[in-house]
Design an enzyme around this catalytic site. Structure first.
Site, PDB file in Angstrom:
ATOM      1  N   MET A   1       0.606  -1.352   0.141  1.00  0.00           N
ATOM      2  CA  MET A   1       0.049   0.044   0.048  1.00  0.00           C
ATOM      3  C   MET A   1       0.836   1.036   0.011  1.00  0.00           C
ATOM      4  SD  MET A   1      -3.199  -1.043  -0.232  1.00  0.00           S
ATOM      5  CE  MET A   1      -4.102   0.107   0.827  1.00  0.00           C
ATOM      6  N   SER A   2       2.070   1.252  -0.669  1.00  0.00           N
ATOM      7  CA  SER A   2       2.910   2.317  -0.359  1.00  0.00           C
ATOM      8  C   SER A   2       2.528   3.499  -1.244  1.00  0.00           C
ATOM      9  CB  SER A   2       4.457   1.824  -0.808  1.00  0.00           C
ATOM     10  OG  SER A   2       4.586   1.651  -2.080  1.00  0.00           O
TER      11      SER A   2
ATOM     12  N   LYS B   1       6.769   3.547  -7.355  1.00  0.00           N
ATOM     13  CA  LYS B   1       6.904   4.798  -6.829  1.00  0.00           C
ATOM     14  C   LYS B   1       7.006   6.149  -7.665  1.00  0.00           C
ATOM     15  CE  LYS B   1       7.969   2.975  -2.632  1.00  0.00           C
ATOM     16  NZ  LYS B   1       7.544   1.611  -3.049  1.00  0.00           N
TER      17      LYS B   1
END
Length: 240
Positions: free
Chosen positions: A158-159, A196
């Site tokens: 869940m980043s 990311k």
């Protein structure tokens, strides 16, 4: 938009286009605060009211629990694509990158399909599209993406929650070795593949999460086995 599309007020249309632009540029929708700042609203609550109206008209979906929980719906994207093809309106709309499709809606009958491999666990030292990494394939509609994806990657963890990218989602990825600051990327660090937001400065590359519970990843000149594998250009959420 097509003739069957809901009629939007000028302000709703402005917000809708802002959402498309943000998604196409950065790979993620804007926050309420960003919408308010961009359009001169006094508060994020005003932006929220317009978003709720757009959701009621069925052109977006609001996802709770995340500041960037705004998704363009598949039907809306098809209408946008048809409009973009029309000479009178060519170039007016940009297709949203994170579409909010579910695999249960795919494939779409009567439309050209793009078959994408789903990448599972990636072994260090092997190309990401090596046959042993491919779990299965999915058929998707090519027009749902601003850039044609090369593969799907199953999101783990869940980043990137606050960008609306959740555990178990299938991220559509276009292969590239280059990225601009602020774009959402797929990067490899050894045998780990991570999603990311990309940031480069004089000290090197930082891979930023979109969840305060996670720390940024600093990539310096001496970081071994770092590779940029691609850009996020879409998202499929499985509902089965």
């Amino acid at each position: 938009m097509s003739n069957d599309s809901p009629k939007l007020t000028p302000r709703q249309q402005e917000i809708f286009e802002l959402i498309q632009q943000a998604i196409a540029t950065t790979g993620a929708p804007p926050t309420r605060a960003e919408i308010a700042n961009q359009l001169g609203f006094r508060s994020a609550n005003a932006a929220e009211e317009h978003l709720q109206a757009l959701a009621r008209k069925g052109v977006i979906e609001l996802v709770g629990g995340t500041s960037r929980g705004i998704r363009l719906k598949a039907g809306t994207l098809r209408g946008l694509h048809e409009t973009r093809r029309a000479p009178a309106s060519a170039g007016k709309s940009r297709l949203g990158s994170l579409s909010g499709l579910t695999a249960g809606n795919l494939p779409l009958p009567g439309l050209e399909q793009l078959v994408l491999p789903l990448v599972g666990r990636v072994a260090a030292g092997h190309p990401i599209l090596a046959q042993e990494h491919i779990e299965q394939s999915y058929a998707v509609e090519p027009s749902l993406f601003t850039r044609t994806p090369d593969y799907l990657l199953r999101v783990k963890g869940m980043s990137m929650r606050d960008a609306g990218i959740l555990d178990g989602d299938l991220l559509a990825v276009a292969r590239t070795r280059e990225a601009r600051n602020g774009q959402i990327v797929v990067a490899r660090l050894g045998d780990e593949v991570t999603v990311k937001r990309f940031q480069r400065n004089a000290q090197g590359v930082t891979l930023l999460p979109e969840n305060p519970d996670f720390e940024p990843i600093l990539v310096g000149p001496d970081t071994p086995d770092f590779e940029l594998e691609g850009l996020a250009v879409g998202l499929i959420r499985k509902d089965f």
